[in-house]
Design a protein around this motif. Structure first.
Motif, PDB file in Angstrom:
ATOM      1  N   HIS A  17       2.805   4.618   0.522  1.00  0.00           N
ATOM      2  CA  HIS A  17       3.038   5.408   1.731  1.00  0.00           C
ATOM      3  C   HIS A  17       3.348   6.835   1.336  1.00  0.00           C
ATOM      4  O   HIS A  17       4.119   7.049   0.402  1.00  0.00           O
ATOM      5  CB  HIS A  17       4.211   4.801   2.515  1.00  0.00           C
ATOM      6  CG  HIS A  17       4.622   5.650   3.676  1.00  0.00           C
ATOM      7  ND1 HIS A  17       3.891   5.687   4.847  1.00  0.00           N
ATOM      8  CD2 HIS A  17       5.666   6.507   3.829  1.00  0.00           C
ATOM      9  CE1 HIS A  17       4.486   6.531   5.687  1.00  0.00           C
ATOM     10  NE2 HIS A  17       5.554   7.046   5.099  1.00  0.00           N
ATOM     11  N   LYS A  32      -4.254  -2.019   5.195  1.00  0.00           N
ATOM     12  CA  LYS A  32      -3.210  -3.044   5.320  1.00  0.00           C
ATOM     13  C   LYS A  32      -2.976  -3.372   6.800  1.00  0.00           C
ATOM     14  O   LYS A  32      -2.899  -4.532   7.190  1.00  0.00           O
ATOM     15  CB  LYS A  32      -1.914  -2.532   4.677  1.00  0.00           C
ATOM     16  CG  LYS A  32      -0.763  -3.525   4.753  1.00  0.00           C
ATOM     17  CD  LYS A  32       0.522  -2.908   4.207  1.00  0.00           C
ATOM     18  CE  LYS A  32       1.711  -3.808   4.448  1.00  0.00           C
ATOM     19  NZ  LYS A  32       1.979  -4.745   3.359  1.00  0.00           N
ATOM     20  N   GLU A  53      -3.100   2.817   3.969  1.00  0.00           N
ATOM     21  CA  GLU A  53      -2.237   1.987   4.820  1.00  0.00           C
ATOM     22  C   GLU A  53      -2.997   1.441   6.026  1.00  0.00           C
ATOM     23  O   GLU A  53      -2.636   0.395   6.574  1.00  0.00           O
ATOM     24  CB  GLU A  53      -1.036   2.795   5.286  1.00  0.00           C
ATOM     25  CG  GLU A  53      -0.014   3.023   4.182  1.00  0.00           C
ATOM     26  CD  GLU A  53       1.103   3.953   4.629  1.00  0.00           C
ATOM     27  OE1 GLU A  53       2.213   3.481   4.875  1.00  0.00           O
ATOM     28  OE2 GLU A  53       0.847   5.177   4.743  1.00  0.00           O
ATOM     29  N   HIS A  57       0.869  -1.181   0.000  1.00  0.00           N
ATOM     30  CA  HIS A  57       0.000   0.000   0.000  1.00  0.00           C
ATOM     31  C   HIS A  57       0.904   1.229   0.000  1.00  0.00           C
ATOM     32  O   HIS A  57       1.812   1.323   0.831  1.00  0.00           O
ATOM     33  CB  HIS A  57      -0.910  -0.002   1.233  1.00  0.00           C
ATOM     34  CG  HIS A  57      -1.999  -1.033   1.164  1.00  0.00           C
ATOM     35  ND1 HIS A  57      -1.762  -2.378   1.179  1.00  0.00           N
ATOM     36  CD2 HIS A  57      -3.348  -0.889   1.065  1.00  0.00           C
ATOM     37  CE1 HIS A  57      -2.916  -3.036   1.098  1.00  0.00           C
ATOM     38  NE2 HIS A  57      -3.896  -2.160   1.027  1.00  0.00           N
TER      39      HIS A  57
END
Ligand code: FAD
Ligand code: NAI
Length: 468
Positions: free
Chosen positions: A446, A454, A451, A444
């Motif tokens: 950043h 995840k 995020e 995912h």
């Protein structure tokens, strides 16, 4: 008399999508809409205008409350120009409904303006505004007449002070105190608009929590955040009267203990749900059956008891959502073309566009408990994300519920910035029957809000989130 392979009655997201898909599949198609503009509730007085006002009021709130923290100083007073805000909203609506006109032309769909009503199962009369009637013939008809706001039997909606969402989208002044009956989607979205613009807002809700159909954790988080924004809640209150005296509206309700509580404001928004709309359709002439709450009864192929007549969207059972209506429009068109389409109703996401947003797909924890399914939960708070701290949108979380034995994702529930968009990842994952570990092992970007998905998946899989 003109005759068609398919006539669609109603041009909301269900109807216009059905018409386009029918035309794409080679059917000669007509669409009948009683109003001058196409697009139905969603485009004219629903999804689009409410989001336009949510966006405008959000900008205002940022300007008066958050810019300073970001080091942005505005010399002088920041003021709301409600008239301009409402006219921008209308411009967005006009542009969007105009887009549907274009799509009808592009797909060679004949548009009839007027009230469609059945003469029999294959003949439809269209009554125009001037009273003249035009008749068309249709081998198949799709009823997509949508819904209207519901009220309570003792309430008189005067459309001035005691209003529904339709009037709340075009007020001429910011209320001093808006009393909202119903802590569902409309009450909270429009309540937040007027709260941001300076109104006092009190939500009077019959049940003991807001957004009652959603996961309990989302209700709790949203209540907490909206309370911080100074929206007041009277939960477990049964409204028993609404009276208007001049510019004042008095709402009386019984609280949990049976005590009478009085709320006095200058506007009362009634947002207690919507009901199927079939007025004027003359369903009896075609022999079409209805079920409870006036909905048109359909089988799993969305076919009514009359074999060449189908119904879709808000006028039938199920969630009253634009994207649900759209999927159903496509489904019926493809059935008519001899295909075998399918809708997984469990994977229709639900979104509340307050800020923070709320979004969900699949089963809630309450539903799984009731069904006796063994599950595990992984939850990750937005405040632990670098992206959330950068934007200062730290409220909310992502919660992933997975099957305890197989790790298959059963439900995803989110509160936070932009979760309306994030929920699509969960829909895709669940469509492909992903496990929580599948999501946890995907990269995912950043720093993003995604995020949190995840991390929640990591928490659900092995209880090993990285950043908390
Ligand atoms: P509608 O959109 O209701 O369309 C039906 C159309 O049929 C109307 O144009 C009507 O005039 C016409 N019609 C009725 N009877 C006849 C007749 N006899 N002859 C000819 N025409 C007729 N959903 C979301 O998914 N996301 C959102 O953000 C969202 N926000 C909303 C905000 C508000 C304030 C409201 C009220 C609703 C919102 N909804 C939202 C719900 C969404 O608008 C509905 O689920 C959706 O419009 C249903 O589509 P439909 O095609 O079934 O019917
Ligand atoms: P809703 O069903 O979301 O909420 C109605 C609320 O009113 C519920 O919380 C209910 O418990 C409460 N209520 C019912 N009777 C009451 C009473 N007597 N006193 C106090 N509270 C009472 O309906 P809402 O908000 O009117 O929206 C209608 C439909 O429009 C919804 O089904 C929704 O799907 C759709 N919609 C969707 C949006 C979205 O997708 N973001 C936005 C707005 C509407």
């Amino acid at each position: 008399m003109s005759s068609y392979d398919v006539a669609v009655i109603g041009s909301g997201p269900g109807g216009y999508v059905a018409a386009i898909r029918c035309a794409q599949l080679g059917m000669k198609t007509a669409i009948i809409e009683k109003y001058a503009t196409l697009g139905g509730t969603c485009l004219n007085v629903g999804c689009i205008p409410s989001k336009a006002l949510l966006d405008s009021s959000h900008h205002y709130e940022d300007a008066i409350k958050h810019f300073d923290t970001h080091g942005i100083e505005i010399p002088g007073e920041v003021k709301v120009n409600l008239e301009k805000m409402i006219s921008r909203k209308q411009a967005v609506v006009d542009q969007t409904t105009g887009g549907i006109d274009f799509l009808m032309k592009k797909n060679k769909i004949d548009v009839f303006q007027g009230i469609g009503s059945f003469k029999d199962a294959t003949n439809i009369n269209i009554t125009k505004e001037d009273g003249t009637v035009e008749a068309i013939q249709a081998k198949n008809t799709i009823i997509a007449t949508g819904s209207k706001p519901s009220s309570l039997p003792f309430i008189k909606i005067d459309k001035e002070r005691v209003i529904t969402s339709t009037e709340a989208l075009k007020l001429k002044e910011v209320p001093k105190h808006m009393i909202v009956i119903g802590g569902g989607v409309i009450g909270l979205e429009l309540g937040q608009v007027y709260k941001r613009l300076g109104a006092e807002v009190t939500v009077v809700e019959y049940l003991d929590r807001i957004i009652p159909g959603m996961d309990g954790a989302c209700s709790k988080e949203l209540t907490k955040v909206l309370k911080k924004q100074k929206i007041k809640f009277a939960l477990s209150h049964k409204v028993k009267s609404v009276e208007r005296n001049g510019n004042e509206v008095v709402v009386k309700a019984d609280n949990k203990k049976g005590e009478e509580v009085t709320f006095t404001g200058d506007y009362c928004l009634v947002a207690v749900g919507r009901h199927a709309y079939t007025d004027g359709l003359n369903l009896e002439a075609a022999g079409i059956k209805q079920e409870e709450r006036g909905r048109v009864a359909v089988n799993e192929h969305l076919q009514t008891n009359v074999s060449n007549i189908y119904a879709i969207g808000d006028v039938i059972k199920g969630a009253m959502l634009a994207h649900k209506a759209e999927e159903e429009g496509t489904l019926v068109a493809e059935i008519l073309a001899g295909q075998k389409p399918h809708i997984d109703y469990n994977l229709i996401p639900g979104v509340v566009y307050t800020w923070p947003e709320v979004a969900a797909v699949g089963k809630t924890e309450e539903q799984l408990k009731e069904a006796g399914v063994a599950y595990k939960v992984g939850q990750f708070p937005m405040r632990a994300l670098g992206r959330a701290r950068a934007s200062m949108d730290i409220d909310g979380f992502v919660k992933i519920i997975a099957d305890k034995n197989t790790d298959e994702v059963l439900g995803v529930h989110m509160v936070g910035a932009r979760v309306a968009d994030l929920i699509s990842e969960a829909v895709v994952a669940m469509e492909f029957r992903a496990s929580a570990e599948d999501i946890a092992r995907m990269s995912h970007a950043h720093p993003t809000y995604a995020e949190a998905v995840k991390e929640a998946a990591l928490a659900a899989t092995e209880d090993r989130p990285i950043h908390i």
